[in-house]
Design an enzyme around this catalytic site. Sequence first.
Site, PDB file in Angstrom:
ATOM      1  N   CYS A  89     -10.841  -2.893  -4.328  1.00  0.00           N
ATOM      2  CA  CYS A  89      -9.874  -3.897  -4.796  1.00  0.00           C
ATOM      3  C   CYS A  89     -10.591  -5.118  -5.360  1.00  0.00           C
ATOM      4  O   CYS A  89     -10.173  -5.666  -6.380  1.00  0.00           O
ATOM      5  CB  CYS A  89      -8.940  -4.315  -3.670  1.00  0.00           C
ATOM      6  SG  CYS A  89      -7.691  -3.059  -3.321  1.00  0.00           S
ATOM      7  N   CYS A 116     -10.521  -4.712   0.298  1.00  0.00           N
ATOM      8  CA  CYS A 116     -11.620  -3.733   0.320  1.00  0.00           C
ATOM      9  C   CYS A 116     -12.473  -3.890  -0.939  1.00  0.00           C
ATOM     10  O   CYS A 116     -12.094  -4.574  -1.895  1.00  0.00           O
ATOM     11  CB  CYS A 116     -11.062  -2.314   0.431  1.00  0.00           C
ATOM     12  SG  CYS A 116     -10.433  -1.652  -1.122  1.00  0.00           S
ATOM     13  N   CYS A 118      -4.305   0.773  -2.294  1.00  0.00           N
ATOM     14  CA  CYS A 118      -4.107  -0.494  -1.584  1.00  0.00           C
ATOM     15  C   CYS A 118      -3.046  -1.352  -2.288  1.00  0.00           C
ATOM     16  O   CYS A 118      -2.833  -1.234  -3.500  1.00  0.00           O
ATOM     17  CB  CYS A 118      -5.402  -1.305  -1.570  1.00  0.00           C
ATOM     18  SG  CYS A 118      -6.719  -0.572  -0.605  1.00  0.00           S
ATOM     19  N   ASN A 155       0.819  -1.211   0.000  1.00  0.00           N
ATOM     20  CA  ASN A 155       0.000   0.000   0.000  1.00  0.00           C
ATOM     21  C   ASN A 155       0.853   1.261   0.000  1.00  0.00           C
ATOM     22  O   ASN A 155       1.933   1.297   0.574  1.00  0.00           O
ATOM     23  CB  ASN A 155      -1.051   0.002   1.124  1.00  0.00           C
ATOM     24  CG  ASN A 155      -0.498  -0.286   2.512  1.00  0.00           C
ATOM     25  OD1 ASN A 155       0.515  -0.956   2.664  1.00  0.00           O
ATOM     26  ND2 ASN A 155      -1.168   0.225   3.516  1.00  0.00           N
ATOM     27  N   GLU A 186       0.332   5.174   0.788  1.00  0.00           N
ATOM     28  CA  GLU A 186      -0.578   6.187   1.333  1.00  0.00           C
ATOM     29  C   GLU A 186      -0.147   7.590   0.916  1.00  0.00           C
ATOM     30  O   GLU A 186       0.931   7.771   0.347  1.00  0.00           O
ATOM     31  CB  GLU A 186      -0.652   6.034   2.858  1.00  0.00           C
ATOM     32  CG  GLU A 186      -1.275   4.696   3.233  1.00  0.00           C
ATOM     33  CD  GLU A 186      -1.560   4.538   4.723  1.00  0.00           C
ATOM     34  OE1 GLU A 186      -1.113   5.371   5.527  1.00  0.00           O
ATOM     35  OE2 GLU A 186      -2.254   3.550   5.058  1.00  0.00           O
ATOM     36  N   GLU A 197      -3.150  -4.493  -3.131  1.00  0.00           N
ATOM     37  CA  GLU A 197      -3.673  -5.372  -4.183  1.00  0.00           C
ATOM     38  C   GLU A 197      -3.723  -4.656  -5.527  1.00  0.00           C
ATOM     39  O   GLU A 197      -3.381  -5.211  -6.568  1.00  0.00           O
ATOM     40  CB  GLU A 197      -5.103  -5.841  -3.862  1.00  0.00           C
ATOM     41  CG  GLU A 197      -5.232  -6.681  -2.609  1.00  0.00           C
ATOM     42  CD  GLU A 197      -5.482  -5.857  -1.355  1.00  0.00           C
ATOM     43  OE1 GLU A 197      -4.866  -4.785  -1.213  1.00  0.00           O
ATOM     44  OE2 GLU A 197      -6.281  -6.286  -0.520  1.00  0.00           O
TER      45      GLU A 197
HETATM   46  N1  THU Z   1      -5.270  -1.618   2.598  1.00  0.00           N
HETATM   47  C1  THU Z   1      -4.688  -2.422   1.663  1.00  0.00           C
HETATM   48  O1  THU Z   1      -3.626  -2.100   1.105  1.00  0.00           O
HETATM   49  N2  THU Z   1      -5.304  -3.582   1.347  1.00  0.00           N
HETATM   50  C2  THU Z   1      -6.390  -4.073   1.996  1.00  0.00           C
HETATM   51  O2  THU Z   1      -6.839  -5.167   1.676  1.00  0.00           O
HETATM   52  C3  THU Z   1      -7.009  -3.300   3.075  1.00  0.00           C
HETATM   53  C4  THU Z   1      -6.532  -1.904   3.242  1.00  0.00           C
HETATM   54  C5  THU Z   1      -4.564  -0.380   2.976  1.00  0.00           C
HETATM   55  C6  THU Z   1      -5.192   0.919   2.567  1.00  0.00           C
HETATM   56  C7  THU Z   1      -4.615   1.862   3.594  1.00  0.00           C
HETATM   57  O3  THU Z   1      -3.322   2.264   3.164  1.00  0.00           O
HETATM   58  C8  THU Z   1      -4.477   1.010   4.842  1.00  0.00           C
HETATM   59  O4  THU Z   1      -4.464  -0.334   4.393  1.00  0.00           O
HETATM   60  C9  THU Z   1      -5.570   1.213   5.867  1.00  0.00           C
HETATM   61  O5  THU Z   1      -6.831   1.084   5.299  1.00  0.00           O
END
Ligand code: THU
Length: 160
Positions: free
Chosen positions: A114, A111, A72, A61, A63, A74
Amino acid sequence: MQKKTIETKLEIYSFEELDMSYQFLIHKAKEQVQKAYAPYSGFHVGAAIELENGEIITGCNQENSAYPSGLCAERVAMFYANAQFPDVAVKSLAIAAFTNGKFLELPVTPCGSCRQVLLETEMRFEKDVTIILYGTKEVYLLENVKQLLPLCFEKSNLIG
Ligand code: THU
C-alpha cells in the site's frame, strides 16, 4: 564506510486535538470499517480519501478465499479515486482498523504494498498526500507518503 540514519517525521495527536477536516475523514474511515469484507482475518480496515476537488472517496479491505487475491482498504480506495478522478490530486488519506470488537488503540499503519501504491499517487500528481493513521489512544499525522517509504523505488529508478 559511512553510516546514515534516515528519519520518519510524524506528529502525534489525540483525536480531539485534530483539525475538523481530519476528524471528519477519520469518521468516514471508521464508518467504512463496517463494510469491510474480512471473514478470514477478522481485521476490518476502512480508508477515506479527500481529493483536491473536495470529493471524499472511501474503501475497505476485500478478502478472498485465495488469500493473495484480496486487497487492502487503502488500495481499494486509492485505485477507485484514481480511476474515477484521473486528473484530480489526492489531498489526504485516513485509515482506521477494527478487530476483536474494538478499534485499535495504537494507529494502524499501511502495509508495504500500500505504501508503494500511495507513493505512486503522490508522485503522479506531484502533491503531498497527508496521511492520518487512527488509533483510539493517539493519531499519527504524516506530511506525505514519502515519510512512510524511505529508500523507495520510483520512476527515476527505471532510467538507471
Ligand atoms: N489490511 C488493510 O486493509 N490495510 C492495512 O493497512 C493492513 C492490512 C487488511 C489486509 C487483510 O484483509 C487484513 O487487513 C489482515 O491483514
